[in-house]
Design a protein around this motif. Structure first.
Motif: not given
Length: 164
Positions: A89-114
């Motif tokens: 996910x290295x090209x994903x940065x400065x995300x305001x709203x992240x729509x995330x599968x419930x099994x991907x919490x750790x990946x989601x947090x690493x992206x630091x969305x609002x």
């Protein structure tokens, strides 16, 4: 911007008279229809259809799709991300709203969305997702109404939407 949840990975996002339908499960009138998991023959298509990688600009909405089925959408100065498969996910940065599968919490947090919006969940997977996040008292909303200024200072806030 108004975000409503239609179950599974299906959302309707609108601002003014512009509408983006994501993975629609039934007929939805939209300017842009985005399929993050590929089209099914039963899906109703409306407006400009995007179902693969590439860069698109339609009615001042900028969309970038990646091979791993991740899509970045810049809509009214708010950067939305529909998280696909894989850890790359290295090209994903400065995300305001992240729509995330419930099994991907750790990946989601690493992206630091609002804001994190879980998708494709049942009661058990949502409970586990919220437990991982340390959240116990998140009340589901009928819709999420947000402006860019509302996102300032937020870090990883979880918004659960009720299925419409």
């Amino acid at each position: 911007m108004i975000i409503t949840y239609h179950g599974g990975e299906s959302f309707k996002i609108s601002q003014g008279d512009l509408t983006l339908a994501v993975n629609p499960q039934s007929k939805v009138s939209a300017d842009i229809t985005l399929f993050t998991r590929g089209r099914s023959d039963t899906s109703e298509k409306s407006g400009f259809v995007i179902d693969g990688p590439g860069e698109y600009e339609i009615k001042d909405i900028f969309i970038k799709g990646f091979l791993n089925r991740t899509f970045l959408v810049n809509f009214e100065s708010i950067k939305l991300c529909f998280l696909g498969s894989g850890e790359n996910q290295e090209e994903v940065e400065d995300v305001d709203i992240l729509f995330v599968p419930t099994d991907a919490y750790k990946t989601a947090v690493a992206l630091e969305p609002s804001v994190l919006i879980p998708m494709n969940y049942d009661k058990q997977t949502l409970t586990q997702f919220l437990k991982e996040a340390g959240e116990t008292d998140v009340k589901p909303l009928d819709k999420f109404v947000v402006k860019k200024k509302d996102l300032e200072g937020k870090e990883g806030e979880i918004v659960v939407l009720k299925e419409e």
